[in-house]
Design a protein around this motif. Structure first.
Motif, PDB file in Angstrom:
ATOM      1  N   ILE A 130       0.823  -1.217   0.000  1.00 23.22           N
ATOM      2  CA  ILE A 130       0.000   0.000   0.000  1.00 23.22           C
ATOM      3  C   ILE A 130       0.855   1.264   0.000  1.00 23.22           C
ATOM      4  CG2 ILE A 130      -0.329   0.402   2.481  1.00 23.22           C
ATOM      5  CD1 ILE A 130      -3.371   0.640   1.747  1.00 23.22           C
ATOM      6  N   ARG A 131       2.028   1.204   0.652  1.00 20.43           N
ATOM      7  CA  ARG A 131       2.903   2.386   0.716  1.00 20.43           C
ATOM      8  C   ARG A 131       4.184   2.112  -0.065  1.00 20.43           C
ATOM      9  NH1 ARG A 131       2.775   5.277   6.673  1.00 20.43           N
ATOM     10  NH2 ARG A 131       0.535   5.687   6.756  1.00 20.43           N
ATOM     11  N   MET A 132       4.328   2.809  -1.185  1.00 18.69           N
ATOM     12  CA  MET A 132       5.497   2.603  -2.048  1.00 18.69           C
ATOM     13  C   MET A 132       5.900   3.942  -2.648  1.00 18.69           C
ATOM     14  SD  MET A 132       4.365  -0.763  -4.232  1.00 18.69           S
ATOM     15  CE  MET A 132       2.931   0.079  -4.893  1.00 18.69           C
ATOM     16  N   PRO A 133       7.151   4.047  -3.089  1.00 18.41           N
ATOM     17  CA  PRO A 133       7.576   5.252  -3.808  1.00 18.41           C
ATOM     18  C   PRO A 133       6.794   5.374  -5.113  1.00 18.41           C
ATOM     19  CG  PRO A 133       9.471   3.941  -3.105  1.00 18.41           C
ATOM     20  CD  PRO A 133       8.260   3.102  -2.868  1.00 18.41           C
ATOM     21  N   GLY A 134       6.629   6.620  -5.578  1.00 16.43           N
ATOM     22  CA  GLY A 134       5.875   6.831  -6.809  1.00 16.43           C
ATOM     23  C   GLY A 134       4.390   6.661  -6.522  1.00 16.43           C
ATOM     24  N   LEU A 135       3.765   5.791  -7.253  1.00 15.66           N
ATOM     25  CA  LEU A 135       2.349   5.489  -7.011  1.00 15.66           C
ATOM     26  C   LEU A 135       2.219   4.588  -5.787  1.00 15.66           C
ATOM     27  CD1 LEU A 135       0.991   4.588 -10.588  1.00 15.66           C
ATOM     28  CD2 LEU A 135       0.352   6.582  -9.223  1.00 15.66           C
ATOM     29  N   ASN A 136       1.305   4.915  -4.857  1.00 13.67           N
ATOM     30  CA  ASN A 136       1.059   3.963  -3.782  1.00 13.67           C
ATOM     31  C   ASN A 136       0.084   2.898  -4.278  1.00 13.67           C
ATOM     32  OD1 ASN A 136      -1.687   4.756  -3.396  1.00 13.67           O
ATOM     33  ND2 ASN A 136      -1.030   6.448  -2.084  1.00 13.67           N
ATOM     34  N   GLY A 137      -0.128   1.881  -3.454  1.00 13.66           N
ATOM     35  CA  GLY A 137      -0.941   0.750  -3.881  1.00 13.66           C
ATOM     36  C   GLY A 137      -2.350   1.120  -4.289  1.00 13.66           C
ATOM     37  N   LEU A 138      -2.986   2.026  -3.540  1.00 12.60           N
ATOM     38  CA  LEU A 138      -4.366   2.404  -3.838  1.00 12.60           C
ATOM     39  C   LEU A 138      -4.462   3.196  -5.133  1.00 12.60           C
ATOM     40  CD1 LEU A 138      -5.566   3.362  -0.236  1.00 12.60           C
ATOM     41  CD2 LEU A 138      -5.893   1.209  -1.461  1.00 12.60           C
ATOM     42  N   ASP A 139      -3.520   4.121  -5.336  1.00 14.83           N
ATOM     43  CA  ASP A 139      -3.513   4.898  -6.582  1.00 14.83           C
ATOM     44  C   ASP A 139      -3.208   4.005  -7.780  1.00 14.83           C
ATOM     45  OD1 ASP A 139      -4.118   7.188  -5.206  1.00 14.83           O
ATOM     46  OD2 ASP A 139      -2.034   7.845  -5.003  1.00 14.83           O
ATOM     47  N   LEU A 140      -2.366   2.990  -7.552  1.00 15.20           N
ATOM     48  CA  LEU A 140      -2.033   2.044  -8.619  1.00 15.20           C
ATOM     49  C   LEU A 140      -3.298   1.301  -9.073  1.00 15.20           C
ATOM     50  CD1 LEU A 140       0.112   0.569 -10.339  1.00 15.20           C
ATOM     51  CD2 LEU A 140       0.349  -1.073  -8.451  1.00 15.20           C
ATOM     52  N   ILE A 141      -4.111   0.872  -8.112  1.00 18.37           N
ATOM     53  CA  ILE A 141      -5.361   0.180  -8.463  1.00 18.37           C
ATOM     54  C   ILE A 141      -6.214   1.075  -9.341  1.00 18.37           C
ATOM     55  CG2 ILE A 141      -7.511  -0.797  -7.566  1.00 18.37           C
ATOM     56  CD1 ILE A 141      -6.088  -1.569  -5.043  1.00 18.37           C
ATOM     57  N   GLN A 142      -6.385   2.323  -8.885  1.00 18.12           N
ATOM     58  CA  GLN A 142      -7.265   3.258  -9.588  1.00 18.12           C
ATOM     59  C   GLN A 142      -6.795   3.501 -11.019  1.00 18.12           C
ATOM     60  OE1 GLN A 142      -7.934   6.681  -7.181  1.00 18.12           O
ATOM     61  NE2 GLN A 142      -9.887   7.155  -8.153  1.00 18.12           N
ATOM     62  N   LYS A 143      -5.476   3.601 -11.202  1.00 12.49           N
ATOM     63  CA  LYS A 143      -4.926   3.877 -12.529  1.00 12.49           C
ATOM     64  C   LYS A 143      -5.043   2.642 -13.427  1.00 12.49           C
ATOM     65  CE  LYS A 143      -0.883   5.989 -14.730  1.00 12.49           C
ATOM     66  NZ  LYS A 143       0.468   6.549 -14.528  1.00 12.49           N
ATOM     67  N   VAL A 144      -4.785   1.471 -12.858  1.00 14.11           N
ATOM     68  CA  VAL A 144      -4.829   0.236 -13.652  1.00 14.11           C
ATOM     69  C   VAL A 144      -6.254  -0.076 -14.095  1.00 14.11           C
ATOM     70  CG1 VAL A 144      -4.503  -2.284 -13.547  1.00 14.11           C
ATOM     71  CG2 VAL A 144      -2.740  -0.758 -12.648  1.00 14.11           C
ATOM     72  N   LYS A 145      -7.245   0.246 -13.253  1.00 13.48           N
ATOM     73  CA  LYS A 145      -8.636  -0.056 -13.593  1.00 13.48           C
ATOM     74  C   LYS A 145      -9.072   0.634 -14.883  1.00 13.48           C
ATOM     75  CE  LYS A 145      -9.967  -2.824 -10.311  1.00 13.48           C
ATOM     76  NZ  LYS A 145     -10.385  -4.209 -10.627  1.00 13.48           N
ATOM     77  N   ASN A 146      -8.389   1.727 -15.235  1.00 11.78           N
ATOM     78  CA  ASN A 146      -8.730   2.447 -16.466  1.00 11.78           C
ATOM     79  C   ASN A 146      -8.300   1.692 -17.717  1.00 11.78           C
ATOM     80  OD1 ASN A 146      -9.836   4.661 -15.078  1.00 11.78           O
ATOM     81  ND2 ASN A 146      -7.819   5.585 -14.806  1.00 11.78           N
ATOM     82  N   ILE A 147      -7.263   0.865 -17.594  1.00 10.45           N
ATOM     83  CA  ILE A 147      -6.772   0.142 -18.771  1.00 10.45           C
ATOM     84  C   ILE A 147      -7.068  -1.359 -18.706  1.00 10.45           C
ATOM     85  CG2 ILE A 147      -4.948   1.821 -19.267  1.00 10.45           C
ATOM     86  CD1 ILE A 147      -2.963  -0.182 -17.950  1.00 10.45           C
ATOM     87  N   LEU A 148      -7.091  -1.921 -17.483  1.00  8.97           N
ATOM     88  CA  LEU A 148      -7.363  -3.356 -17.317  1.00  8.97           C
ATOM     89  C   LEU A 148      -8.406  -3.542 -16.208  1.00  8.97           C
ATOM     90  CD1 LEU A 148      -3.696  -4.752 -17.426  1.00  8.97           C
ATOM     91  CD2 LEU A 148      -5.418  -4.940 -19.227  1.00  8.97           C
ATOM     92  N   PRO A 149      -9.652  -3.306 -16.496  1.00  7.71           N
ATOM     93  CA  PRO A 149     -10.685  -3.351 -15.458  1.00  7.71           C
ATOM     94  C   PRO A 149     -10.882  -4.738 -14.837  1.00  7.71           C
ATOM     95  CG  PRO A 149     -11.663  -3.151 -17.646  1.00  7.71           C
ATOM     96  CD  PRO A 149     -10.199  -2.937 -17.818  1.00  7.71           C
TER      97      PRO A 149
END
Length: 523
Positions: free
Chosen positions: A56-75
């Motif tokens: 959940i806590r990582m440099p750059g995109l955190n885990g939650l933001d990563l989910i949100q961004k990925v859902k736009n391309i791979l729902p």
């Protein structure tokens, strides 16, 4: 193989997750790992994983933001969130983003496996839903059918032509107990649907029939408001029964004006179908469900409690209350939740009664209550519940029958128990008889018949066996052993011992000590 991507800002965690599980055993292939959110997103674009296990806590995109961004391309990608933090806000947002689970470090091996299997199940469900949507597309050839289907599934469309034809509309759902019955149809799918339309077409109704995954959905214009619609439905049921060789279950919606309420009708028909499936009844109208008793069955709860409180209550006649309960559920058309609540109430009363009257822990005979509750909730119909209840009660009654004692058996069991604890004391027949409130002569007679020896012979055998054990296993003097097993006179003890064993206590000890030394040497 299912494609898995692991993302964590600690390499040791990634290495642990990669090596902790033989992923191939679970049909999983690790397609990549990443130490931060940005690198993970790039990998996801390249590999298109089915499942992502992300910190959940990582440099750059955190885990939650990563989910949100990925859902736009791979729902369809399923996410599992891992974290060293247990804050509610993180878990809440992860749930909102449809993460399959929120794991806190350190993560147990079993927890990883269970969560990945859960993610696989969710992924499979998503794919199944997509496949179902693909099947729906075949109806696009007939625009009217597609319009009806879209409207039924809640999509807002406009068709004045069809709206004029469907001044009044009814939906019903038909199916069987078996979930795979549609795959066993002998007729061609489209020909079968056209055949099922005949009862409606010949009565002048516009009808659309859809093959869904578990059932048939029928939408028809019910403009004439007469008994013909019931006749059409019965004829439809007969045709379906002839095809599938089983009696179908049909759930019927309310009739509404126009197509604006078709989605509501569809949901009503689905609910009525599931209630009909549960109650094992051929036709179930949503109108009847609306009229059903909204109470949770308080009067039935009182009947169950009263049944167990009766002075002449017989646990062996409990089948009657089971039948009364299930008849009540059917007659009142109770929902599965309500009827299962009443059935668990019955089971709970059985537990309490047997505990009180027989001093038995029913959980040790059947299962723990939470297991019973879980099994009950998995049952799909009242018929299954009846069989399950009778099976549980029969198992309990068989146990009571197999372990039932007569008064004499109980008396001898208790006397033996008393002698086991007191054989080393001075015991007289009169004292024991007085303790159990019976005559000495009756005790002597019953004990001899049930055990095969007199009570005093039984006491002597217990004392001799205990003295032999002490001679073999301790360094007590023979005089001390004599006292411990209930003899005040050592000379008398020696006589009794020799009479029953064939040798004196001293010689018995010497002989058995020599044998032990031989055994030790051989080892």
């Amino acid at each position: 193989m299912y494609k898995l991507l692991i993302v964590d800002d600690e390499k040791v965690v990634i290495d642990g997750l990669v090596s902790a599980v033989d992923w191939e055993d679970y049909q999983v292939e690790i397609v990549g790992t990443a130490l931060n959110g940005n690198a993970a997103y790039q990998l996801i674009e390249e590999t298109e994983p089915d499942i992502v296990l992300a910190d959940i806590r990582m440099p750059g995109l955190n885990g939650l933001d990563l989910i949100q961004k990925v859902k736009n391309i791979l729902p369809d990608t399923v996410f599992i969130i891992i974290s060293g933090y247990t804050e509610f806000d993180y878990a809440k947002r992860a749930i909102e983003l449809e993460a399959v689970d929120y794991l806190t470090k350190p993560i147990e091996f079993d927890e990883i496996i269970q969560t990945v299997e859960k993610a696989i199940n969710k992924y499979e469900k998503i794919q199944a839903e997509k496949n179902n949507n693909d099947k729906i597309q075949k109806y696009q050839v007939e625009l009217e059918e597609k319009y009806i289907l879209d409207s039924m599934l809640g999509r807002q469309l406009d068709s004045q032509k069809l709206a004029a034809e469907f001044k009044k509309c009814t939906v019903f759902v038909a199916g069987l107990k078996s979930l795979k019955w549609l795959t066993n149809l002998t007729s061609n799918g489209q020909d079968f649907i056209e055949h099922l339309k005949i009862p409606f077409v010949k009565r002048g109704y516009r009808a659309f029939i859809y093959l869904m995954e578990e059932y048939l959905v029928v939408v028809y214009a019910n403009n004439q408001q007469n008994q013909e619609s019931n006749a059409a439905m019965i004829e439809f049921s007969n045709i379906l029964q002839h095809e599938v060789k089983d009696i179908p279950i049909i759930g019927i919606s309310n009739t509404y004006g126009g197509l604006s309420n078709i989605n509501k009708s569809y949901k009503e028909a689905i609910e009525a179908f599931h209630i009909g499936l549960y109650l094992n009844q051929s036709f179930t109208s949503y109108t009847d469900l609306e009229k059903m008793d909204q109470n949770v069955g308080t009067d039935m709860i009182e009947i169950i409690d009263h049944y167990f409180q009766k002075q002449d209550f017989d646990i062996y006649a409990i089948t009657q209350i089971i039948n009364d309960l299930l008849h009540y559920c059917t007659e009142r058309m109770l929902t599965p939740v309500k009827s299962k609540y009443l059935c668990f109430k019955l089971i709970n009363n059985v537990f309490e009664y047997v505990q009180k009257e027989f001093d038995l822990n029913v959980e040790s005979i059947l299962e723990e209550k939470y297991v019973i509750y879980k099994q009950l909730n998995q049952l799909r119909s009242l018929e299954e519940i009846r069989e399950w209840l009778i099976s549980k009660i029969s198992k309990l009654l068989d146990y009571l029958n197999d372990n039932q004692m007569s008064y004499k058996d109980k008396l001898i069991f208790d006397v033996k128990d008393y002698l086991k604890d007191n054989y080393c004391k001075i015991i007289s027949l009169d004292d024991v008889a007085d303790l159990f409130h019976i005559s000495p002569a009756y005790l002597s007679s019953v004990f001899s018949k049930k055990v095969g020896v007199t009570m005093f012979e039984y006491i002597i055998n217990m004392r001799i066996n205990k003295s032999k054990e002490l001679l073999r296993t301790t360094n007590y003097k023979i005089s001390e052993i004599c006292d411990q097993v209930g003899y005040e006179n050592q000379r008398y003890f020696n006589q009794v011992f020799k009479k029953h064993v064939g040798t004196t206590p001293g010689k018995y000890r010497s002989k058995h000590l020599i044998k032990q030394e031989v055994n030790t040497t051989l080892n």
